[in-house]
Write an enzyme that holds these catalytic residues in place. Structure first.
Site, PDB file in Angstrom:
ATOM      1  N   GLU A 135      -4.805   8.821  17.659  1.00  9.96           N
ATOM      2  CA  GLU A 135      -5.493  10.128  17.694  1.00  9.96           C
ATOM      3  C   GLU A 135      -6.485  10.235  16.530  1.00  9.96           C
ATOM      4  O   GLU A 135      -7.592  10.741  16.693  1.00  9.96           O
ATOM      5  CB  GLU A 135      -4.476  11.281  17.614  1.00  9.96           C
ATOM      6  CG  GLU A 135      -3.602  11.456  18.853  1.00  9.96           C
ATOM      7  CD  GLU A 135      -2.515  10.390  18.975  1.00  9.96           C
ATOM      8  OE1 GLU A 135      -2.139   9.772  17.962  1.00  9.96           O
ATOM      9  OE2 GLU A 135      -2.042  10.162  20.107  1.00  9.96           O
ATOM     10  N   GLN A 184       0.861  -1.200   0.000  1.00  9.41           N
ATOM     11  CA  GLN A 184       0.000   0.000   0.000  1.00  9.41           C
ATOM     12  C   GLN A 184       0.889   1.239   0.000  1.00  9.41           C
ATOM     13  O   GLN A 184       1.633   1.469   0.953  1.00  9.41           O
ATOM     14  CB  GLN A 184      -0.867  -0.016   1.262  1.00  9.41           C
ATOM     15  CG  GLN A 184      -1.731   1.208   1.447  1.00  9.41           C
ATOM     16  CD  GLN A 184      -2.103   1.411   2.909  1.00  9.41           C
ATOM     17  OE1 GLN A 184      -1.437   0.892   3.805  1.00  9.41           O
ATOM     18  NE2 GLN A 184      -3.149   2.164   3.158  1.00  9.41           N
ATOM     19  N   SER A 207       1.190   6.676   2.317  1.00  7.93           N
ATOM     20  CA  SER A 207       1.905   7.677   3.118  1.00  7.93           C
ATOM     21  C   SER A 207       3.073   8.282   2.350  1.00  7.93           C
ATOM     22  O   SER A 207       3.754   7.595   1.586  1.00  7.93           O
ATOM     23  CB  SER A 207       2.462   7.040   4.399  1.00  7.93           C
ATOM     24  OG  SER A 207       1.416   6.458   5.132  1.00  7.93           O
ATOM     25  N   GLU A 247      -8.332  -1.633   5.939  1.00  9.16           N
ATOM     26  CA  GLU A 247      -7.060  -1.705   6.655  1.00  9.16           C
ATOM     27  C   GLU A 247      -7.302  -1.773   8.165  1.00  9.16           C
ATOM     28  O   GLU A 247      -6.704  -2.573   8.876  1.00  9.16           O
ATOM     29  CB  GLU A 247      -6.202  -0.475   6.323  1.00  9.16           C
ATOM     30  CG  GLU A 247      -4.874  -0.463   7.058  1.00  9.16           C
ATOM     31  CD  GLU A 247      -3.967   0.688   6.631  1.00  9.16           C
ATOM     32  OE1 GLU A 247      -4.498   1.744   6.221  1.00  9.16           O
ATOM     33  OE2 GLU A 247      -2.738   0.527   6.720  1.00  9.16           O
TER      34      GLU A 247
HETATM   35  C1  LIG Z   1       4.991  -0.244  11.138  1.00 10.05           C
HETATM   36  C2  LIG Z   1       4.342   0.721  10.171  1.00 10.05           C
HETATM   37  C3  LIG Z   1       3.930   0.256   8.938  1.00 10.05           C
HETATM   38  C4  LIG Z   1       3.339   1.149   8.022  1.00 10.05           C
HETATM   39  N1  LIG Z   1       2.974   0.667   6.794  1.00 10.05           N
HETATM   40  C5  LIG Z   1       2.458   1.528   5.873  1.00 10.05           C
HETATM   41  C6  LIG Z   1       2.153   1.066   4.548  1.00 10.05           C
HETATM   42  O1  LIG Z   1       2.326  -0.108   4.212  1.00 10.05           O
HETATM   43  N2  LIG Z   1       1.681   1.966   3.647  1.00 10.05           N
HETATM   44  C7  LIG Z   1       1.463   3.267   3.963  1.00 10.05           C
HETATM   45  O2  LIG Z   1       0.991   4.012   3.101  1.00 10.05           O
HETATM   46  N3  LIG Z   1       1.761   3.744   5.215  1.00 10.05           N
HETATM   47  C8  LIG Z   1       2.245   2.906   6.166  1.00 10.05           C
HETATM   48  N4  LIG Z   1       2.575   3.360   7.429  1.00 10.05           N
HETATM   49  C9  LIG Z   1       2.450   4.788   7.703  1.00 10.05           C
HETATM   50  C10 LIG Z   1       1.301   5.153   8.630  1.00 10.05           C
HETATM   51  O3  LIG Z   1       0.044   5.002   7.999  1.00 10.05           O
HETATM   52  C11 LIG Z   1       1.543   6.602   9.068  1.00 10.05           C
HETATM   53  O4  LIG Z   1       2.738   6.597   9.827  1.00 10.05           O
HETATM   54  C12 LIG Z   1       0.425   7.151   9.891  1.00 10.05           C
HETATM   55  O5  LIG Z   1      -0.715   7.336   9.090  1.00 10.05           O
HETATM   56  C13 LIG Z   1       0.803   8.488  10.570  1.00 10.05           C
HETATM   57  O6  LIG Z   1       1.334   9.375   9.647  1.00 10.05           O
HETATM   58  P1  LIG Z   1       2.719  10.153   9.944  1.00 10.05           P
HETATM   59  O7  LIG Z   1       3.713   9.116  10.352  1.00 10.05           O
HETATM   60  O8  LIG Z   1       3.018  11.003   8.780  1.00 10.05           O
HETATM   61  O9  LIG Z   1       2.425  11.035  11.230  1.00 10.05           O
HETATM   62  P2  LIG Z   1       1.636  12.494  11.303  1.00 10.05           P
HETATM   63  O10 LIG Z   1       0.430  12.372  10.440  1.00 10.05           O
HETATM   64  O11 LIG Z   1       2.652  13.510  10.919  1.00 10.05           O
HETATM   65  O12 LIG Z   1       1.282  12.547  12.788  1.00 10.05           O
HETATM   66  C14 LIG Z   1       2.192  12.928  13.818  1.00 10.05           C
HETATM   67  C15 LIG Z   1       1.411  12.971  15.132  1.00 10.05           C
HETATM   68  O13 LIG Z   1       0.376  13.966  15.054  1.00 10.05           O
HETATM   69  C16 LIG Z   1      -0.880  13.396  15.364  1.00 10.05           C
HETATM   70  N5  LIG Z   1      -1.934  14.008  14.525  1.00 10.05           N
HETATM   71  C17 LIG Z   1      -1.873  14.228  13.188  1.00 10.05           C
HETATM   72  N6  LIG Z   1      -3.032  14.774  12.756  1.00 10.05           N
HETATM   73  C18 LIG Z   1      -3.826  14.894  13.841  1.00 10.05           C
HETATM   74  C19 LIG Z   1      -5.162  15.385  14.048  1.00 10.05           C
HETATM   75  N7  LIG Z   1      -5.880  15.869  13.022  1.00 10.05           N
HETATM   76  N8  LIG Z   1      -5.671  15.334  15.299  1.00 10.05           N
HETATM   77  C20 LIG Z   1      -4.941  14.835  16.331  1.00 10.05           C
HETATM   78  N9  LIG Z   1      -3.673  14.380  16.206  1.00 10.05           N
HETATM   79  C21 LIG Z   1      -3.131  14.400  14.986  1.00 10.05           C
HETATM   80  C22 LIG Z   1      -0.724  11.914  15.040  1.00 10.05           C
HETATM   81  O14 LIG Z   1      -1.650  11.127  15.771  1.00 10.05           O
HETATM   82  C23 LIG Z   1       0.720  11.647  15.453  1.00 10.05           C
HETATM   83  O15 LIG Z   1       0.784  11.426  16.828  1.00 10.05           O
HETATM   84  C24 LIG Z   1       3.155   2.507   8.372  1.00 10.05           C
HETATM   85  C25 LIG Z   1       3.568   2.963   9.630  1.00 10.05           C
HETATM   86  C26 LIG Z   1       4.165   2.090  10.513  1.00 10.05           C
HETATM   87  C27 LIG Z   1       4.601   2.602  11.850  1.00 10.05           C
END
Ligand SMILES: Cc1cc2nc3c(=O)[nH]c(=O)nc-3n(C[C@H](O)[C@H](O)[C@H](O)COP(=O)(O)OP(=O)(O)OC[C@H]3O[C@@H](n4cnc5c(N)ncnc54)[C@H](O)[C@@H]3O)c2cc1C
Length: 410
Positions: A379, A125, A128, A243
């Site tokens: 969150e 997928q 991100s 998912e």
């Molecule tokens: C082990 C693992 C596997 C993954 N596999 C995939 C994959 O296969 N494909 C893929 O596409 N992605 C994948 N991901 C990515 C995952 O979906 C994202 O890490 C996740 O959606 C959070 O995005 P970010 O890391 O950019 O954090 P951010 O979106 O930058 O968030 C940072 C912090 O801010 C908080 N936050 C952000 N917006 C808000 C809001 N509106 N209200 C309150 N709090 C908020 C979040 O909760 C978090 O604590 C994976 C992640 C991990 C850890």
């Protein structure tokens, strides 16, 4: 349920749809005993008999029946030693297949579903990006139409199993002048195409389950677009809803899964009659009850689902699972005492071919930190439940109706 139970239920006249799937399970097990049949052959026949996803249409791995009956199929086949399609291809099985069956053309369903189920073609997928995680609709990867093809440029990140994948589900911006949710288009991208570069990202466990993926002038045939141009967000929602259920909606047997692993540690470290702290027993029982409540909640959510695509209630299981797994593995490490500080696997610095959530308490303690991030953070799950289930006022979204190109970003 054992195979004998299943056979008894069929022989005893379990009628209707359940009787039909049990009969087909028995036929499959008779034709291809799982212990002496290779995985691809077994899963291929399971697909052809309509037992892959029973709620999918006939000819596409299903029988057009209620999704509830899949549990009967899985329990019957797995208790006879059959392989699990989802274990080898978790993203394809849990998210790719429901997206293809909901939005794909007839030709796409024929092309993708069977090899996905047999694990001959693994899926990943690609949602991100470095600048778009929780706010995935704000993504920047670009798809520009060129005749019968699209040219894709951009970077994705945290892409689980990209290094073993044949196909990737990707959403890209096809019209930057539209507001962020409206200018997206969804494709199935060939991970072996020229211009696709997959680089490992190592996790806290020392393994690289996930990757960063670069796309440089990658050509995607228009025939590999899923859904209409500009409808990428609607298609993505099907992937995202599935998912959450695929991560948090599992229904293990009572006392198995994470809580089963904790029970093993408990029995080793707290033999009956040995002196121990009363609060440990209290903690253990609380975790056991939470695991059982989650299991029952997921059964109830599954029963309520008459169609394949789950609704916002899928966020409940995802939210509860993430916090529960972290608490269970923390307690397991506590029970190990000083030994809990030693990481028995070392840091293998490997790229595994599938994801492992519990190999031992220490590994699980580290891996489960990701549970409240992957598949949508805790969150974000709370926001979804607040808005879509409880009807509370929405999060502030200042960029929702502005053309994406006019939204300031770093
Ligand atoms: C082990 C693992 C596997 C993954 N596999 C995939 C994959 O296969 N494909 C893929 O596409 N992605 C994948 N991901 C990515 C995952 O979906 C994202 O890490 C996740 O959606 C959070 O995005 P970010 O890391 O950019 O954090 P951010 O979106 O930058 O968030 C940072 C912090 O801010 C908080 N936050 C952000 N917006 C808000 C809001 N509106 N209200 C309150 N709090 C908020 C979040 O909760 C978090 O604590 C994976 C992640 C991990 C850890």
């Amino acid at each position: 349920m054992t195979v004998t139970d299943a056979t008894d239920r069929t022989a005893g006249g379990t009628g209707g749809d359940e009787g039909r799937v049990l009969e087909l399970c028995r036929q499959l097990l008779d034709e291809l005993p799982p212990r002496s049949t290779d995985k691809v052959t077994f899963l291929g026949r399971q697909f052809d008999l309509g037992l892959a996803w029973v709620h999918f249409p006939e000819g596409h791995g299903g029988l057009g029946l209620s999704p509830k009956l899949q549990r009967t199929v899985n329990e019957t086949l797995w208790s006879a030693g059959a392989p699990s399609a989802g274990a080898g291809n978790p993203i394809g099985h849990g998210m790719g297949a429901p997206t293809v069956v909901t939005h794909g053309s007839e030709a796409q369903k024929q092309r993708y579903l069977r090899p996905l189920f047999t694990n001959e073609e693994i899926w990943c997928q690609l949602f991100s990006e470095p600048g778009a995680g929780s706010d995935v609709a704000g993504l920047s990867s670009k798809a520009v139409r060129d005749g019968d093809e699209w040219i894709l440029n951009g970077q994705k990140v945290w892409t689980t199993l990209a290094h073993v994948s044949r196909w990737g589900m990707i959403v890209a911006r096809s019209d930057p002048r539209q507001p962020k949710h409206k200018g997206l288009t969804y494709f199935v991208v060939d991970m072996h195409a020229p211009g696709v570069e997959v680089r490992p990202l190592f996790q806290i466990t020392g393994e690289a389950e996930f990757n960063e993926v670069y796309f440089t002038d990658v050509r995607i045939p228009d025939a590999e677009r899923l859904g209409d141009v500009g409808e990428g967000w609607r298609v993505s929602l099907t992937t995202l809803m599935n998912e959450r259920v695929s991560i948090g909606g599992q229904v293990p047997r009572r006392g198995s899964g994470f809580i089963g692993e904790l029970t093993k540690v408990w029995k080793e470290r707290r033999p009956e009659g040995a002196p121990g702290r009363a609060e440990d027993l209290d903690t253990f029982m609380r975790l056991w009850i939470r695991a059982e409540v989650l299991r029952l909640t997921n059964i109830r959510a599954g029963q309520a689902r008459t169609q394949g695509t789950p609704g916002p209630e899928g966020s409940i299981g995802k939210l509860a699972m993430a916090e529960l797994h972290k608490d269970i593995s923390s307690f397991a490490v506590d029970l190990l005492g000083a030994e809990g500080m030693i990481f028995p696997d070392g840091y293998p610095m490997e790229r595994p071919s599938t994801t492992a959530l519990w190999r031992n308490p220490q590994q699980s303690f580290l891996r489960s930190r990701a549970n409240s991030i992957e598949g949508g953070t805790t969150e974000i799950m709370l926001n979804i439940l607040a808005e879509r289930v409880l009807g509370l006022p929405g999060d502030i979204r200042v960029d929702k109706d502005r053309p994406w190109i006019d939204v300031p970003r770093s």
